[in-house]
Design an enzyme around this catalytic site. Structure first.
Site, mmCIF file in Angstrom:
data_model
loop_
_atom_site.group_PDB
_atom_site.id
_atom_site.type_symbol
_atom_site.label_atom_id
_atom_site.label_comp_id
_atom_site.label_asym_id
_atom_site.label_seq_id
_atom_site.Cartn_x
_atom_site.Cartn_y
_atom_site.Cartn_z
ATOM 1 N N LYS A 147 -9.453 -11.272 -10.780
ATOM 2 C CA LYS A 147 -8.036 -11.113 -10.479
ATOM 3 C C LYS A 147 -7.454 -9.920 -11.254
ATOM 4 C CE LYS A 147 -4.562 -12.973 -8.198
ATOM 5 N NZ LYS A 147 -4.622 -13.023 -6.734
ATOM 6 N N LYS A 179 -8.483 -16.611 -13.021
ATOM 7 C CA LYS A 179 -9.371 -16.305 -11.900
ATOM 8 C C LYS A 179 -10.196 -15.049 -12.167
ATOM 9 C CE LYS A 179 -9.370 -16.008 -6.896
ATOM 10 N NZ LYS A 179 -8.733 -15.233 -5.863
ATOM 11 N N LYS A 239 0.831 -1.207 0.000
ATOM 12 C CA LYS A 239 0.000 0.000 0.000
ATOM 13 C C LYS A 239 0.870 1.265 0.000
ATOM 14 C CE LYS A 239 -4.454 -0.881 0.040
ATOM 15 N NZ LYS A 239 -5.398 -0.285 -0.899
#
Ligand code: TRP
Length: 331
Positions: free
Chosen positions: A197, A194, A111
Site C-alpha cells: 500500500k 497492507k 491521474k
C-alpha cells in the site's frame, strides 16, 4: 461455469501480499472456471514507458505469474497487445462513450492531478479499453479491488448502451468477483496494515527477493519497545509481524512467540530472525522458478503464442459479430 477475466497491471513485482491475496485465488479459480488472465500492456502506454521498460515489465509479470502457479495449459494467459481485436472493439466502444462520464471518472481525475503534463486521450478512455478487455470474451466475473469498481461499473454501462443502441441482447453485464473470506490481507513491514500500500522502502517482501534482502527487510521491520505487562494488547506493528508469521511459520513457532509476548520475555530480534527464515523457506522455490522461467525465452514465447491464439479465437468471434450488428457488412 463462469467466464472469469482479470487484467494485470504490467508494473510492479509480485509481493507476499499479492500472493496471499489475489494470486492464490487465481490459481484455484483456473480449475473451476473458464479463466482469462492478461497483462494490460496497452493500458500501460498511458504513462509512456520506454520500449525497453515496457518489454521487461511484461516479461517480469508473465514470469512471476507462471512461477506462482498460473497454468497456461488450463487458463488463457495472454498479453493484451497480442490481441489487436481488443483495440478494434475499443475504437467501436469509444463512439458511444461520452466525454462527461469519462471526465467524471475518479481514476482519471487522480491521474490528471498526478501527471498534469501528460493528460492524454488514452488516460481519458482508459475505462473504455478496460470494458473492451472484459466484454470481448463475454466475461461474467471480474476479480477487482476497490479502486477498479468504478471501471467495472462503466464496463456495464458501455455493454448495456451498446445493447440498447442496436436493440440487441448481445453483451453480458460483468460483475465483480468477490473473494470474500478467501482474501488474506498481508500487512506491510513498515507498520502499515497492507503490504504494497505504501511505497516506503522495505514495506514489501517480493517473491523474487534474495534471502539476504529478505533478512535485511525483516530485521528492519517496525516493532515497539516490547510488552510491559502480561497479555498486553499488541501494537499494530507487532500484530503485523504475527500476522505474517501466520502464513509462513508453523503453529509451534507462532505459539512460542505468542507465549513469549504474553509473558513479556519476547525478544523481537529472535522473532524477526525466525520470521525471515520462514519467509525465505516459503519464497525460495518461487524465486527459483522465477529465475528459471526468466531464462527460458523459448518457453515464454510458446506460452505467449498459445495464450494469444486462445484469446484471439474468442475475441475475433466477438468483433466479427459486433461489426455485423453495427452494420459493417461485406458486399
Ligand atoms: N485497470 C486494472 C488495474 O489497474 C487493470 C485492467 C486492465 C483490468 N483491463 C482490465 C482489470 C480488465 C480487470 C479487467 O488493476
Amino acid at each position: 461455469m463462469e467466464t472469469v477475466l482479470s487484467g494485470i497491471r504490467s508494473t510492479g513485482n509480485l509481493h507476499l501480499g499479492n500472493y496471499f491475496g489475489a494470486i492464490r485465488n487465481f490459481i484455484r479459480m483456473q480449475h473451476e472456471h473458464n479463466c482469462y488472465f492478461f497483462i494490460a500492456d496497452y493500458h500501460s502506454l498511458t504513462t509512456h514507458p520506454t520500449p525497453e521498460n515496457l518489454h521487461n515489465n511484461v516479461k517480469q509479470v508473465l514470469v512471476e505469474y507462471l512461477a506462482a502457479g498460473l497454468d497456461p495449459e488450463i487458463a488463457t494467459l495472454y498479453v493484451q497487445s497480442d490481441v489487436p481485436e481488443v483495440a478494434e472493439l475499443y475504437l467501436l466502444l469509444n463512439m458511444n462513450a461520452y466525454m462527461g462520464e469519462l471526465e467524471r471518472c475518479t481514476t482519471f481525475k487522480d491521474k490528471a492531478r498526478s501527471q498534469p503534463n501528460n493528460i492524454n486521450a488514452g488516460l481519458l478512455t482508459y475505462p473504455v479499453l478496460m470494458a473492451a478487455d472484459i466484454i470481448i470474451h463475454k466475461a461474467t466475473k471480474v476479480p477487482v479491488g476497490k479502486d477498479q469498481e468504478q471501471h467495472l461499473e462503466m464496463a456495464r454501462t458501455f455493454a448495456n448502451r451498446f445493447n440498447r443502441l442496436y436493440n440487441v441482447n448481445y453483451f453480458i453485464e460483468p460483475v465483480a468477483y468477490n473473494f470474500g473470506d478467501d482474501l488474506i490481507k498481508i500487512p506491510g513491514l513498515d507498520g502499515s496494515t497492507k503490504m504494497g500500500k505504501s511505497e516506503s522502502e522495505g514495506n514489501a517482501v517480493f517473491l523474487a527477493d534474495e534471502p539476504e534482502v529478505i533478512r535485511k527487510k525483516v530485521m528492519r521491520a517496525v516493532s515497539d519497545a516490547g510488552p510491559q505487562t502480561p497479555n498486553q494488547p499488541k501494537a499494530q506493528s507487532i500484530e503485523n509481524l504475527f500476522n505474517i508469521m501466520k502464513v509462513v511459520s508453523t503453529k509451534d513457532t507462532i505459539k512460542h512467540f505468542e507465549d513469549a509476548y504474553n509473558n513479556c520475555t519476547i525478544r523481537y530480534g529472535d522473532m524477526k530472525k525466525q520470521l525471515a527464515e520462514d519467509i525465505i523457506a516459503f519464497t525460495t522455490p518461487l524465486r527459483e522458478k522465477i529465475l528459471e522461467f526468466a531464462s527460458d525465452n523459448e518457453y515464454l514465447k510458446k506460452v505467449a503464442k498459445m495464450g494469444a491464439e486462445k484469446a484471439r479465437e474468442s475475441a475475433s468471434k466477438t468483433v466479427r459479430e459486433v461489426r455485423e450488428i453495427i452494420g459493417f457488412k461485406p458486399f
